[in-house]
Design an enzyme around this catalytic site. Sequence first.
Site, PDB file in Angstrom:
ATOM      1  N   TRP A  66       0.813  -1.228   0.000  1.00  0.00           N
ATOM      2  CA  TRP A  66       0.000   0.000   0.000  1.00  0.00           C
ATOM      3  C   TRP A  66       0.847   1.280   0.000  1.00  0.00           C
ATOM      4  O   TRP A  66       0.431   2.302   0.522  1.00  0.00           O
ATOM      5  CB  TRP A  66      -0.975  -0.003   1.174  1.00  0.00           C
ATOM      6  CG  TRP A  66      -1.903  -1.170   1.159  1.00  0.00           C
ATOM      7  CD1 TRP A  66      -3.000  -1.339   0.347  1.00  0.00           C
ATOM      8  CD2 TRP A  66      -1.827  -2.343   1.977  1.00  0.00           C
ATOM      9  NE1 TRP A  66      -3.596  -2.554   0.608  1.00  0.00           N
ATOM     10  CE2 TRP A  66      -2.906  -3.197   1.609  1.00  0.00           C
ATOM     11  CE3 TRP A  66      -0.961  -2.781   2.978  1.00  0.00           C
ATOM     12  CZ2 TRP A  66      -3.129  -4.422   2.205  1.00  0.00           C
ATOM     13  CZ3 TRP A  66      -1.172  -4.007   3.577  1.00  0.00           C
ATOM     14  CH2 TRP A  66      -2.254  -4.812   3.192  1.00  0.00           C
ATOM     15  N   HIS A  67       2.003   1.221  -0.610  1.00  0.00           N
ATOM     16  CA  HIS A  67       2.886   2.389  -0.647  1.00  0.00           C
ATOM     17  C   HIS A  67       3.018   2.932  -2.067  1.00  0.00           C
ATOM     18  O   HIS A  67       4.084   3.377  -2.476  1.00  0.00           O
ATOM     19  CB  HIS A  67       4.269   2.040  -0.079  1.00  0.00           C
ATOM     20  CG  HIS A  67       4.243   1.683   1.367  1.00  0.00           C
ATOM     21  ND1 HIS A  67       5.341   1.160   2.031  1.00  0.00           N
ATOM     22  CD2 HIS A  67       3.249   1.766   2.296  1.00  0.00           C
ATOM     23  CE1 HIS A  67       5.016   0.922   3.300  1.00  0.00           C
ATOM     24  NE2 HIS A  67       3.750   1.287   3.475  1.00  0.00           N
TER      25      HIS A  67
END
Length: 553
Positions: free
Chosen positions: A485-486
Amino acid sequence: MDLRRWRLLCVLAVNFVFHGICNSEKAPDYTFLHDAESAPSVSFHDYIVIGGGTSGCALAATLSGGATVLVLERGGSPYGNRNIEDMANFNVNLVDTGPNSPSQQFVSEDGVLNTRARVLGGGSALNAGFYTRASKDYVKEAGWDEKLVEESYEWVERKVAFRPPVLGWQSAVRDGLVEAGVTPDHGFTYEHLVGTKVGGTIFNRSGHRHTAANLLEYAQPNSIDVRLFATVHKILFSTVGERRPRAYGVIFEDKEGKMHGAYLRKKTGNEIIVSAGAMGSPQVLMLSGIGPGQHLKDHGLKVVLDQPMVGQGMADNPMNALFVPSRRPVEISLIQVVGITRFGSYIETSSGSGFGNQIGRPGMMPPPVRGFVNSSQQGGFILEKIKGPISKGHLELRTTSPKHNPSVTFNYFKHPEDLRRCVQGMKTIIDVLNSQAMSSFRYEELPVETLISIMVASPVNLRPRHPTAAISLKQFCIDTVMTIWHYHGGCQVGRVVDRDYKVIGVDSLRVVDGSTFSASPGTNPQATVMMLGRYMGQKILRERASNKVKTVK
């Protein structure tokens, strides 16, 4: 076992679920927080911030100290939502596919499951809470004022950052990293330092999450208006009599479908600032007519500025992991320990008996694991994330609806250096698993080769599997890649915005969020994204004060 169940397992294990009821805290008394339904049909402001996320909250709070600010957030409030506030429940939002979920799921064109935030506080309201700063080199390369960066991090940390407890499993992984040569051991620090360290967390000792929305406690209540469930359709531009297009307002929709107009007051320095995240910010620009000209025309959109770099440079840090059943009880822990290697991979871990409560039915575990885990399903994940990454992709519109996810391709491991780093990272994880520090947790009957085979056999994504993935770490990385989720990019500095985050080619418009990054900062970006909001808020107010002086003269 189906994909949805395995995805739930991965979400629970990598980001981790906590049992019990966490002590509740009183929500901040924000008098300026309202649903968009009650917004006037027309309103005027000094600044309009599109997106009340990880950066937008910090930015708006700061700007309210010297101007009037409207924040338009497409989601709701994190307060009073126990699935957000309590560690015990945070996994629920990540797997919720409902239309009002704070988490909007999407699948990249690479076949990797992902999600984007749809809530005040942004990703900080959904994530695992790990808090760590960017490296000194990252700050220098960004051209940021180092003193102001330090002050901005400290401003953020006074509201949201805490020191986590480090117990058995986390301690063993920490010691295993040191045994594996990821040295030195720095202990607890927010700083990004090569070696092994314990980072911070946005969960306090009671397990209560502190999101970027808590930074609005700094806001001047009479100068800020935060509108929830406000979906921005487009930014408005004036071209008549202008040297180049100038942003002057936005059109947004409330949850009942009514449209509202918000406009800038006619004063020097007033601006619209897009802080809608790596998926949202390039999407908003495209829907407003700023983007690749032919692509916009293909969707029937009027081209305000043909800017082919909007949506380019998209990247997501690839994550690969091993699930490790434990023969002894382990604590319930989020990611706390990180090994920052010299070759560009970060090693992290989570652990706990949360498997038992949430996914305790035997069929929920991969078949090779079932015979070794007891009823509490104890164990943990050890994962590695690639620095950068170097591999880049792109984002395009699917439809002209701001409520629909755009199409995004991240091109995981397209650059061979990213793949090399993944292989080295997995080798380091194997060294940690074979360390003396981890020996008391390991089942001798489950060698590393079996743990690798388990992941290969599990539906962690929608990508094809190759028979060689169980014996080749290169193929393992490619086949079992997941998101951490980066993701970032799409409005990068030097391509879409300048060093002051002003959109190149138009006036009165900036982008301030992770979409401007060319690489993800540190081992987790949220600290730096919040810092950037504060940092740019201060810079903008200083510029505003300077413009006033010039106007008086």
